[in-house]
Design a protein around this motif. Sequence first.
Motif, PDB file in Angstrom:
ATOM      1  N   GLU A  20     -12.245  -1.141  -8.730  1.00 58.64           N
ATOM      2  CA  GLU A  20     -11.333   0.007  -8.769  1.00 58.64           C
ATOM      3  C   GLU A  20     -10.612   0.160  -7.440  1.00 58.64           C
ATOM      4  O   GLU A  20     -11.213   0.052  -6.369  1.00 58.64           O
ATOM      5  CB  GLU A  20     -12.109   1.283  -9.123  1.00 58.64           C
ATOM      6  N   GLY A  21      -9.311   0.394  -7.520  1.00 61.85           N
ATOM      7  CA  GLY A  21      -8.503   0.633  -6.333  1.00 61.85           C
ATOM      8  C   GLY A  21      -8.371   2.116  -6.056  1.00 61.85           C
ATOM      9  O   GLY A  21      -8.532   2.938  -6.953  1.00 61.85           O
ATOM     10  N   PHE A  22      -8.066   2.446  -4.799  1.00 61.59           N
ATOM     11  CA  PHE A  22      -7.865   3.866  -4.489  1.00 61.59           C
ATOM     12  C   PHE A  22      -6.877   4.063  -3.354  1.00 61.59           C
ATOM     13  O   PHE A  22      -6.668   3.177  -2.523  1.00 61.59           O
ATOM     14  CB  PHE A  22      -9.197   4.547  -4.137  1.00 61.59           C
ATOM     15  N   VAL A  23      -6.269   5.224  -3.363  1.00 64.95           N
ATOM     16  CA  VAL A  23      -5.479   5.728  -2.259  1.00 64.95           C
ATOM     17  C   VAL A  23      -6.158   7.045  -1.892  1.00 64.95           C
ATOM     18  O   VAL A  23      -6.535   7.822  -2.775  1.00 64.95           O
ATOM     19  CB  VAL A  23      -4.003   5.942  -2.672  1.00 64.95           C
ATOM     20  N   VAL A  49     -11.547  -1.323  -3.988  1.00 63.45           N
ATOM     21  CA  VAL A  49     -10.433  -2.025  -3.357  1.00 63.45           C
ATOM     22  C   VAL A  49      -9.597  -1.030  -2.551  1.00 63.45           C
ATOM     23  O   VAL A  49      -8.937  -0.157  -3.106  1.00 63.45           O
ATOM     24  CB  VAL A  49      -9.556  -2.766  -4.389  1.00 63.45           C
ATOM     25  N   CYS A  50      -9.657  -1.189  -1.243  1.00 60.77           N
ATOM     26  CA  CYS A  50      -9.010  -0.272  -0.310  1.00 60.77           C
ATOM     27  C   CYS A  50      -7.674  -0.817   0.158  1.00 60.77           C
ATOM     28  O   CYS A  50      -6.745  -0.079   0.424  1.00 60.77           O
ATOM     29  CB  CYS A  50      -9.951  -0.063   0.871  1.00 60.77           C
ATOM     30  N   GLY A  51      -7.576  -2.135   0.256  1.00 61.85           N
ATOM     31  CA  GLY A  51      -6.354  -2.768   0.733  1.00 61.85           C
ATOM     32  C   GLY A  51      -6.340  -4.231   0.360  1.00 61.85           C
ATOM     33  O   GLY A  51      -7.321  -4.752  -0.167  1.00 61.85           O
ATOM     34  N   ARG A  60      -6.264  10.850  -3.235  1.00 57.72           N
ATOM     35  CA  ARG A  60      -6.992  11.203  -4.456  1.00 57.72           C
ATOM     36  C   ARG A  60      -8.095  12.235  -4.220  1.00 57.72           C
ATOM     37  O   ARG A  60      -8.419  13.001  -5.125  1.00 57.72           O
ATOM     38  CB  ARG A  60      -7.611   9.895  -4.941  1.00 57.72           C
ATOM     39  N   TYR A 108       0.821  -1.197   0.000  1.00 64.09           N
ATOM     40  CA  TYR A 108       0.000   0.000   0.000  1.00 64.09           C
ATOM     41  C   TYR A 108       0.866   1.262   0.000  1.00 64.09           C
ATOM     42  O   TYR A 108       0.579   2.235  -0.669  1.00 64.09           O
ATOM     43  CB  TYR A 108      -0.887  -0.046   1.244  1.00 64.09           C
TER      44      TYR A 108
END
Lengths: 280, 280
Positions: free
Chosen positions: A220-223, A192-194, A226, A4
């Motif tokens: 979809e993944g994210f940090v 998808v967070c982790g 964003r 991460y």
Amino acid sequence: MRAYAPSLKLGEVFIGVQVAKIIESKHPKFPVGQLVTCHFGWRTHTISDGSPIRGVPPMLVPDLGDLPSSLALGIFGRPGNSAYFGFLELCNPKVGETVVVSGAAGAVGSHVGQIGKIKGCKVIGIAGSDEKGNWLKKDLKFDDFINYKTEDLDKRLTELCPEGVDCYFDNVGGETSSIVLSHMNLFGRISVCGSISGYNELVKATPVQRYVVPKQLRMEGFVINRWMDRWPEAIQQNLKWVNEGKLKYRETVTEGFENMFTAFVEMLKGSNFGKAIVKA
Amino acid sequence: MRAYAPSLKLGEVFIGVQVAKIIESKHPKFPVGQLVTCHFGWRTHTISDGSPIRGVPPMLVPDLGDLPSSLALGIFGRPGNSAYFGFLELCNPKVGETVVVSGAAGAVGSHVGQIGKIKGCKVIGIAGSDEKGNWLKKDLKFDDFINYKTEDLDKRLTELCPEGVDCYFDNVGGETSSIVLSHMNLFGRISVCGSISGYNELVKATPVQRYVVPKQLRMEGFVINRWMDRWPEAIQQNLKWVNEGKLKYRETVTEGFENMFTAFVEMLKGSNFGKAIVKA
């Protein structure tokens, strides 16, 4: 491996977000006595010129009324904003839909499930102990709970969600997520967070593509950085929900800076309820 | 298991799309002599009342000028429209971006790569023989090619795409796709058209979540029926590109209805270039 956050080099200060009290200042925006959050890492004192660390500048802790300031690390910080933006923006939950959350008793997961209930969804949490499950059901009003350590996830999802799953908020990755994906409905959304199941050792899993194609799923993944430009929006909404009694939280507080390492390992083992905090 | 299409039951006609000639008709929209496409399956004669089969009604073959009518099964049919909508709508490729296509020498993959070149992208194809690779590079103007059977995919992607991958059009799933995802750039887009690597036997693969989170990737699966309301748009654009010499195609034609099964198995083995056709 790619985790991460970027890997640490030997000798670097260990990463972590702090609520720190300003005890000396030459910066008018950061007066003595105020509290700030920043990625200062595992240390007792920090000298900052206000510039970003890991992409995020120091931020004053917002006025939380009588609530503890440590919540700026949890429900009113990165985890809370991850739940708010990561779930609402990427899953786009609608009234009557079915939502599954993995890592459901963690800071982000427990928050996501409650937003799901606020939005009129059926919410099923996946977590690793019955004690966690009871908290989710009794206190947080999740519709139900699956203990992935003692129950057959596939079978339980069939029982609890015969209508299929519309939204999946993924904190864990790996085989757990492959199984959830196999229960998803047409045009389901996965945020998808982790992927904590793969942080320590890499275990292969059933490829997700076999589910993504026929059900036309979007993953979809994210940090959370964003949505930095919309940061206060999430904090204000979460604060409103907390004050209305619609959103509950729990912290697992370890006392003493010297217990930082133990607290971190216990969190990775899954001992925490909600956000893991160390009070120095 | 869940494959691209519902499983067949014993005794059912084997699935497949035909170009069929109308030899008798009581339907004014479908006059004798016209050609139609439909999921009639593996059979020589069909009686249709014009109602949909597998969600799609019989459709008249559009006017293709001097081009062979079998192209209504390929570049001007479901594969061509899958390439057009599946790539443009879900990958949203931009000038100067890097595109990777797996199953690159198939009907859809070879088409996607050429659209990538038309849109000003760098295009790398992944396929299973050097003969296929040479066709992609020499005839279809792909920038380069990786033979996944004889080359180290991870190493070759590092060599060919040091700038990283922005769009991935996935026909295969499995470990090939996990490796491509490990090379993707921030906010990369993955369009999942198929997962042929898992149709016969299920081999576990590196979970994709570990790449999806830090790079904030978006992966979406599709079935082409989704864009049925825009069907003619894709056919007209593909026809224009073919007539302008910008889009090339190849068919692998097997003669004789009795060779249907062999043709099907050869396609699954990867012997075909472009669309596999059986001429009855």
